[in-house]
Motif scaffolding. Structure first.
Motif, PDB file in Angstrom:
ATOM      1  N   GLY A  43     149.290  42.184  41.247  1.00 16.85           N
ATOM      2  CA  GLY A  43     150.202  41.509  40.323  1.00 16.85           C
ATOM      3  C   GLY A  43     151.581  42.137  40.281  1.00 16.85           C
ATOM      4  O   GLY A  43     151.830  43.029  39.464  1.00 16.85           O
ATOM      5  N   PHE A  44     152.446  41.667  41.157  1.00 19.46           N
ATOM      6  CA  PHE A  44     153.840  42.128  41.147  1.00 19.46           C
ATOM      7  C   PHE A  44     154.732  41.049  40.507  1.00 19.46           C
ATOM      8  O   PHE A  44     155.506  41.337  39.616  1.00 19.46           O
ATOM      9  CB  PHE A  44     154.335  42.396  42.576  1.00 19.46           C
ATOM     10  N   GLY A  91     160.574  37.849  41.456  1.00 15.75           N
ATOM     11  CA  GLY A  91     159.861  37.474  42.693  1.00 15.75           C
ATOM     12  C   GLY A  91     160.367  38.354  43.815  1.00 15.75           C
ATOM     13  O   GLY A  91     159.894  39.471  44.034  1.00 15.75           O
ATOM     14  N   HIS A 139     152.676  36.126  37.450  1.00 12.77           N
ATOM     15  CA  HIS A 139     152.854  34.751  37.915  1.00 12.77           C
ATOM     16  C   HIS A 139     152.522  34.705  39.399  1.00 12.77           C
ATOM     17  O   HIS A 139     152.879  35.646  40.124  1.00 12.77           O
ATOM     18  CB  HIS A 139     154.345  34.480  37.687  1.00 12.77           C
ATOM     19  N   PHE A 140     151.867  33.651  39.878  1.00 18.18           N
ATOM     20  CA  PHE A 140     151.547  33.456  41.311  1.00 18.18           C
ATOM     21  C   PHE A 140     150.544  34.490  41.831  1.00 18.18           C
ATOM     22  O   PHE A 140     150.684  34.948  42.974  1.00 18.18           O
ATOM     23  CB  PHE A 140     152.792  33.630  42.198  1.00 18.18           C
ATOM     24  N   ILE A 195     146.769  25.450  50.413  1.00 15.55           N
ATOM     25  CA  ILE A 195     145.829  26.577  50.364  1.00 15.55           C
ATOM     26  C   ILE A 195     144.842  26.422  49.194  1.00 15.55           C
ATOM     27  O   ILE A 195     144.666  27.318  48.380  1.00 15.55           O
ATOM     28  CB  ILE A 195     146.530  27.969  50.395  1.00 15.55           C
ATOM     29  N   ILE A 233     153.326  27.677  53.010  1.00 15.05           N
ATOM     30  CA  ILE A 233     153.503  28.882  52.188  1.00 15.05           C
ATOM     31  C   ILE A 233     153.893  30.103  53.026  1.00 15.05           C
ATOM     32  O   ILE A 233     154.477  31.061  52.505  1.00 15.05           O
ATOM     33  CB  ILE A 233     152.212  29.169  51.359  1.00 15.05           C
ATOM     34  N   ILE A 241     157.183  31.497  52.490  1.00 16.31           N
ATOM     35  CA  ILE A 241     157.572  31.941  51.137  1.00 16.31           C
ATOM     36  C   ILE A 241     156.874  33.235  50.708  1.00 16.31           C
ATOM     37  O   ILE A 241     157.522  34.212  50.335  1.00 16.31           O
ATOM     38  CB  ILE A 241     157.281  30.815  50.115  1.00 16.31           C
ATOM     39  N   SER A 242     155.537  33.223  50.743  1.00 10.40           N
ATOM     40  CA  SER A 242     154.849  34.395  50.180  1.00 10.40           C
ATOM     41  C   SER A 242     154.869  35.563  51.164  1.00 10.40           C
ATOM     42  O   SER A 242     155.124  35.383  52.360  1.00 10.40           O
ATOM     43  CB  SER A 242     153.409  34.042  49.780  1.00 10.40           C
ATOM     44  N   VAL A 273     167.182  39.017  56.338  1.00 11.72           N
ATOM     45  CA  VAL A 273     168.076  40.099  55.874  1.00 11.72           C
ATOM     46  C   VAL A 273     167.587  41.447  56.430  1.00 11.72           C
ATOM     47  O   VAL A 273     168.372  42.230  56.974  1.00 11.72           O
ATOM     48  CB  VAL A 273     168.106  40.127  54.320  1.00 11.72           C
TER      49      VAL A 273
END
Ligand SMILES: Cc1cc2nc3c(=O)[nH]c(=O)nc-3n(C[C@H](O)[C@H](O)[C@H](O)COP(=O)(O)OP(=O)(O)OC[C@H]3O[C@@H](n4cnc5c(N)ncnc54)[C@H](O)[C@@H]3O)c2cc1C
Length: 378
Positions: free
Chosen positions: A122-123, A129, A155-156, A201, A354, A357-358, A367
């Motif tokens: 859980g970060f 994010g 969250h997520f 997913i 996903i 993103i994840s 970057v």
């Protein structure tokens, strides 16, 4: 560099393909996807094949297999349509062995061997994010009467429905610059967790978690106070490489389905594969599949030989997540209506998105990698 698989690797790939074909799992995956269920039957096959212990470190009793073998396993499982996005928990074991106390290792390590969800991570929070920092994290820990109390909203969080614990990033309520990780129980009255709606997913659950003064002990701290952002960071490069294996494995399945379909589907008396515009899709997919495979084997070899760089891990994640989405889009186009309605390519199309993103978004991979590249030419 020699990428010819060893005899053992060949046998293992063969065993995976035989097990997946024997069980004819596609209908089962479709049901699990529709019902948003964990694919237990498939999980049992992974266990039977010894895949849970295969990548755990030798010092903990695992087989200590490296990244090239991991690539071949993900490729074989992905090719058969398996939800390989679920197969990454063993990555958490390295950080646990490096930073966990003896009690924490004894408690969680056996679960990795059994393929059981040891703990969620859980970060992220609604306002944290990409940017995880004391300025964005609002979950706190407070010391009171010899205990520690956790308050906040995560969250997520993947897999939290099945895990009894969440390794939770929180900041010290009295000294907010200190970000620290804690093993926090989630099946207790002061914790609420709810699955989030998502576009794909479906065999994984992704959750909101609320902590309302959840009581834990000082001994539930992971690593040391203030080391919350660094305690799991050593494994990030390998995680990114595995994310790239995952994207490639799923794309491979869609690619092969589309190629077979192009040879079978008759339109105006001929297979669509004879049409040049369909051949264009085939070529676009093939170039990317070949490029992904070569890049991933090369970087996996680097990883196994202690040479994987931060830039390479980010390049692999960014290139493969983008390429996999492009390949799956071409595959769906070849399948036409059936691509959109009910084929497994529809599921893969939703699942693969996903990967951009994840585990760090594509922009962040860019970057990281670009900075390293520029440094080289300074
Ligand atoms: C299905 C799923 C599972 C997840 N599982 C977990 C989990 O188990 N545990 C957990 O802690 N988190 C998890 N996450 C959270 C995930 O790590 C974050 O979604 C991700 O880090 C991006 O954060 P964000 O969604 O808040 O987007 P933001 O950080 O708000 O980013 C929004 C956009 O801005 C861009 N952006 C942000 N900063 C920069 C920058 N510096 N330069 C250029 N562009 C930038 C991003 O790339 C993105 O395009 C999961 C997310 C999902 C969707």
């Amino acid at each position: 560099m020699d990428f010819k698989p060893t005899e053992e690797q060949e046998l293992m790939v063969q065993a995976i393909e035989e097990a997946m074909t024997r069980e004819n799992l596609e209908t089962y995956f479709q049901d699990c996807d529709k019902e948003h269920k964990h694919p237990k039957k498939w999980w049992d096959i992974l266990d039977e094949l010894g895949l849970f212990s295969m990548f755990l470190p030798e010092e903990a009793g695992g087989d200590g297999e490296g990244a090239v073998t991991m690539f071949l396993v993900m490729e074989a499982l992905g090719r058969c349509g398996g939800p390989i996005y679920l197969f990454w928990d063993h990555v958490k074991a390295d950080a646990l062995l490096e930073n966990g106390t003896k009690e924490q290792i004894d408690k969680f390590m056996p679960m990795f061997f059994e393929g059981k969800p040891a703990f969620a991570q859980g970060f992220s929070e609604p306002n944290a994010g990409t940017d995880l920092s004391p300025a964005t994290i609002s979950t706190t820990y407070t010391r009171r009467n010899g205990k520690v109390y956790i308050n906040g909203h995560k969250h997520f969080i993947s897999g939290a429905q099945d895990s009894d614990y969440c390794l939770t990033l929180a900041k010290n309520a009295e000294d907010p610059e200190q970000l620290t990780l804690w093993f926090v129980p989630t099946n207790v009255p002061n914790c609420k967790k709810e699955p989030m709606e998502k576009m794909g997913i479906n065999m994984e659950n992704v959750n909101d978690i609320w902590f309302d003064d959840v009581e834990i002990e000082e001994s539930d701290m992971f690593s040391f106070e203030g080391n919350g952002l660094m305690a799991t960071s050593k494994g990030f490069d390998y995680e990114r490489l595995i994310d790239a294996f995952n994207a490639y494995g799923q794309a491979l399945c869609a690619y092969e389905d589309a190629c077979r379909y192009a040879n079978q589907r008759i339109v105006k008396g001929q297979e669509i594969g004879r049409l040049q515009l369909i051949q264009n899709h085939i070529m676009e997919m093939t170039m990317r599949i070949e490029a992904m495979r070569n890049m991933l084997l090369h970087y996996a070899w680097n990883k196994d030989n202690g040479q994987l760089t931060r830039a390479e891990a980010s390049i692999a994640k960014q290139f493969c997540s983008e390429s996999a989405n492009i390949v799956v889009d071409h595959a769906l186009q070849i399948l036409g209506g059936i691509g959109f309605c009910g084929s497994r390519v529809s599921r893969i199309y939703r699942d693969v998105r996903i990967t951009r993103i994840s585990g760090g978004t594509g922009e962040i991979q860019t970057v990281i990698a670009a900075r390293q590249v520029l440094k080289k030419y300074r």
